[in-house]
Design a protein around this motif. Structure first.
Motif, mmCIF file in Angstrom:
data_model
loop_
_atom_site.group_PDB
_atom_site.id
_atom_site.type_symbol
_atom_site.label_atom_id
_atom_site.label_comp_id
_atom_site.label_asym_id
_atom_site.label_seq_id
_atom_site.Cartn_x
_atom_site.Cartn_y
_atom_site.Cartn_z
ATOM 1 N N SER A 109 -17.418 -19.866 35.363
ATOM 2 C CA SER A 109 -16.660 -20.860 34.528
ATOM 3 C C SER A 109 -15.245 -20.809 34.326
ATOM 4 C CB SER A 109 -16.997 -20.811 32.993
ATOM 5 O OG SER A 109 -16.320 -21.317 32.102
ATOM 6 N N TRP A 222 -22.633 -12.585 36.672
ATOM 7 C CA TRP A 222 -22.454 -13.547 35.749
ATOM 8 C C TRP A 222 -23.566 -14.886 36.393
ATOM 9 C CZ3 TRP A 222 -19.102 -15.046 31.881
ATOM 10 C CH2 TRP A 222 -19.084 -16.622 31.818
ATOM 11 N N ARG A 223 -24.044 -15.442 35.343
ATOM 12 C CA ARG A 223 -25.110 -16.503 35.802
ATOM 13 C C ARG A 223 -24.682 -18.029 35.767
ATOM 14 N NH1 ARG A 223 -29.660 -13.464 32.275
ATOM 15 N NH2 ARG A 223 -30.655 -15.454 31.758
ATOM 16 N N GLY A 225 -23.623 -21.812 35.320
ATOM 17 C CA GLY A 225 -24.218 -22.953 34.518
ATOM 18 C C GLY A 225 -24.699 -22.344 33.177
ATOM 19 N N GLU A 226 -24.571 -21.002 32.626
ATOM 20 C CA GLU A 226 -24.915 -20.627 31.389
ATOM 21 C C GLU A 226 -23.952 -20.422 30.488
ATOM 22 O OE1 GLU A 226 -27.547 -17.206 31.492
ATOM 23 O OE2 GLU A 226 -29.081 -18.238 32.801
ATOM 24 N N PRO A 227 -23.926 -20.459 29.097
ATOM 25 C CA PRO A 227 -22.932 -20.303 28.102
ATOM 26 C C PRO A 227 -22.866 -18.697 28.289
ATOM 27 C CG PRO A 227 -24.817 -20.769 26.879
ATOM 28 C CD PRO A 227 -25.122 -21.012 28.501
ATOM 29 N N TRP A 228 -21.852 -18.350 27.592
ATOM 30 C CA TRP A 228 -21.597 -16.780 27.108
ATOM 31 C C TRP A 228 -21.458 -16.468 25.498
ATOM 32 C CZ3 TRP A 228 -18.512 -20.281 29.757
ATOM 33 C CH2 TRP A 228 -17.466 -20.751 29.170
ATOM 34 N N THR A 251 -33.237 -17.967 21.943
ATOM 35 C CA THR A 251 -32.419 -18.779 21.085
ATOM 36 C C THR A 251 -33.507 -19.571 20.193
ATOM 37 O OG1 THR A 251 -32.520 -20.203 22.781
ATOM 38 C CG2 THR A 251 -30.454 -19.178 22.559
ATOM 39 N N PRO A 267 -28.518 -23.459 23.503
ATOM 40 C CA PRO A 267 -28.981 -23.528 24.707
ATOM 41 C C PRO A 267 -30.396 -23.094 24.522
ATOM 42 C CG PRO A 267 -27.543 -21.399 24.593
ATOM 43 C CD PRO A 267 -27.480 -22.315 23.386
ATOM 44 N N LEU A 270 -32.960 -19.006 25.960
ATOM 45 C CA LEU A 270 -32.006 -18.040 26.651
ATOM 46 C C LEU A 270 -31.933 -16.826 25.564
ATOM 47 C CD1 LEU A 270 -29.967 -18.132 29.084
ATOM 48 C CD2 LEU A 270 -28.211 -18.991 27.806
ATOM 49 N N TYR A 288 -24.716 -14.399 24.838
ATOM 50 C CA TYR A 288 -25.665 -14.399 25.906
ATOM 51 C C TYR A 288 -25.469 -13.443 26.820
ATOM 52 C CZ TYR A 288 -25.793 -18.922 23.344
ATOM 53 O OH TYR A 288 -25.634 -19.883 22.054
ATOM 54 N N ASN A 290 -24.125 -13.689 29.911
ATOM 55 C CA ASN A 290 -22.777 -13.622 30.441
ATOM 56 C C ASN A 290 -21.612 -12.922 29.538
ATOM 57 O OD1 ASN A 290 -23.472 -15.073 32.919
ATOM 58 N ND2 ASN A 290 -22.977 -17.173 32.080
#
Length: 386
Positions: A109, A222-223, A225-228, A251, A267, A270, A288, A290
């Motif tokens: 990101s 780091w994944r 498309g995923e949030p952190w 979640t 999300p 997750l 998350y 990330n």
């Protein structure tokens, strides 16, 4: 591109084994032998170690990292300003093609990359004035963390042989170089020639710095498309003992317990933890996988959490709800607390007055044992109870 020669040298690097402490000249000779064994040509190795010296200012900086004793609110408010936020968003637009490439090639990101770029060097403006070779050799010779810094010396010698490390290179006291402050081994193994000039120059090339940082985060897991991190609100009836990085739930499970995002939606499916940097009366976040990756960039809990939060601000999230946390313990009180926790059998790491993840976990266990709200935030009530 990533230079094949760099990877070849990196793969040839053995674990350094020069004895720490003792005569510095003998140490330099031992490290030169290690560098040659690692694949650095003898003439390049001789040039790299010639005239190197210890830097006592490096050791002083290593022993006094008081900035990380600040609370999350104090630390974040000292680093995040309207000017810095505006600059980050302007850089995002100015270098859009580079950040788009970082996301496409490495899944990283732009918010995270901009946050680290801002905090590490104020977007390249303040990169440090310590001679990098001398800083690395000083820390490699010191017996506190030679296992960390001796391999960095070998990597710097190999970069020197590739004409990508001048002997007058300057940077941070701990040997980090360039706009996003990467250590030589990371540059050697994961540096990217983003501007196509045939060199990896993190001090002067935004493309090289941004893409190298992106690749390093990808390497650490780091994944894409995923949030952190998401700021959340918690119900008054929430079980505070469920907070902290040691507890992870999907979640959906957190939503069932009343965890709600301040804006948008959580999300789906997750793994996440509820994080309270200053206890139940301060800001609350859901973090998350990330988020955890960021500790491979910087080990400080307060730094990582602030960078993760700032990255969400850069990408459009509102300012956090600061709340009204209980007053923080003073430095001497924090050391006294860590000593008490250590005597009780908790592993708090180094007793340094810094509220890191280990101390937070120990605080929470003692709060639970004593019948106090187990939110991991140490206050005077806990210290008195212990």
């Amino acid at each position: 591109m990533i230079k094949a020669a760099v990877l070849t040298l990196a793969l040839a690097t053995p674990a350094a084994a020069a004895p720490c402490g003792g005569d510095f000249a003998d140490f330099l000779a031992a490290m030169e032998t290690e560098a040659i064994a690692a694949g650095t040509p003898p003439d390049a190795a001789a040039a790299f170690f010639a005239s190197a010296r210890q830097d006592p200012k490096v050791l002083k900086a290593d022993r006094s990292q008081g900035v990380f004793r600040k609370t999350f609110l104090d630390f974040s408010q000292s680093l995040i300003s309207r000017r810095r936020l505006a600059t980050a968003r302007a850089k995002s637009a100015e270098l859009d093609a580079i950040f788009t490439r970082a996301e496409a090639d490495y899944g990283t990101s732009r918010g995270i990359l901009l946050a680290f770029w801002a905090f590490e060097t104020d977007f390249g403006q303040v990169q440090g004035q310590f001679n990098t070779r001398n800083a690395l050799l000083t820390l490699a010779h010191d017996c506190r963390r030679p296992d960390i810094f001796q391999p960095q010396v070998l990597a710097a010698a190999q970069l020197h042989a590739l004409n990508e490390f001048d002997l007058d290179t300057t940077g941070a006291w701990a040997g980090e170089i360039g706009m996003v402050q990467m250590l030589p081994k990371d540059i050697l193994e994961r540096g990217v020639d983003g501007d196509g000039d045939g060199l990896v120059t993190l001090k002067t090339s935004p493309a090289d710095a941004i893409l190298s940082g992106a690749r390093m985060l990808q390497h650490h897991g780091w994944r894409a498309g995923e949030p952190w991190l998401t700021e959340v609100a918690l119900p008054d009836s929430f079980d505070w003992s469920l907070t902290g990085l040691q507890t992870e739930n999907p979640t959906e499970a957190w939503a069932a317990l009343g965890v709600t995002p301040r804006e948008g939606s959580l999300p789906a499916n997750l793994s996440a933890s509820v994080l309270l940097p200053q206890g139940r009366n301060g800001p609350a976040f859901l973090v998350y996988p990330n988020y955890r990756v960021l500790f491979d960039w910087n080990k400080s809990f307060i730094y990582v959490t602030t960078a993760a939060y700032f990255a969400t601000r850069i990408e459009g999230a509102p300012a956090y709800a600061a709340g009204d946390p209980d007053p923080a313990l003073g430095p001497d009180e924090m050391i006294a607390l860590q000593e008490k926790l250590s005597r009780l059998g908790h592993d708090v790491g180094q007793i340094d007055g810094i509220l890191g993840a280990g101390t937070r976990a120990a605080v929470q266990r003692e709060q639970l044992r004593l019948g106090l709200p187990a939110d991991g935030w140490p206050n005077r009530s806990l210290l008195d109870a212990l």
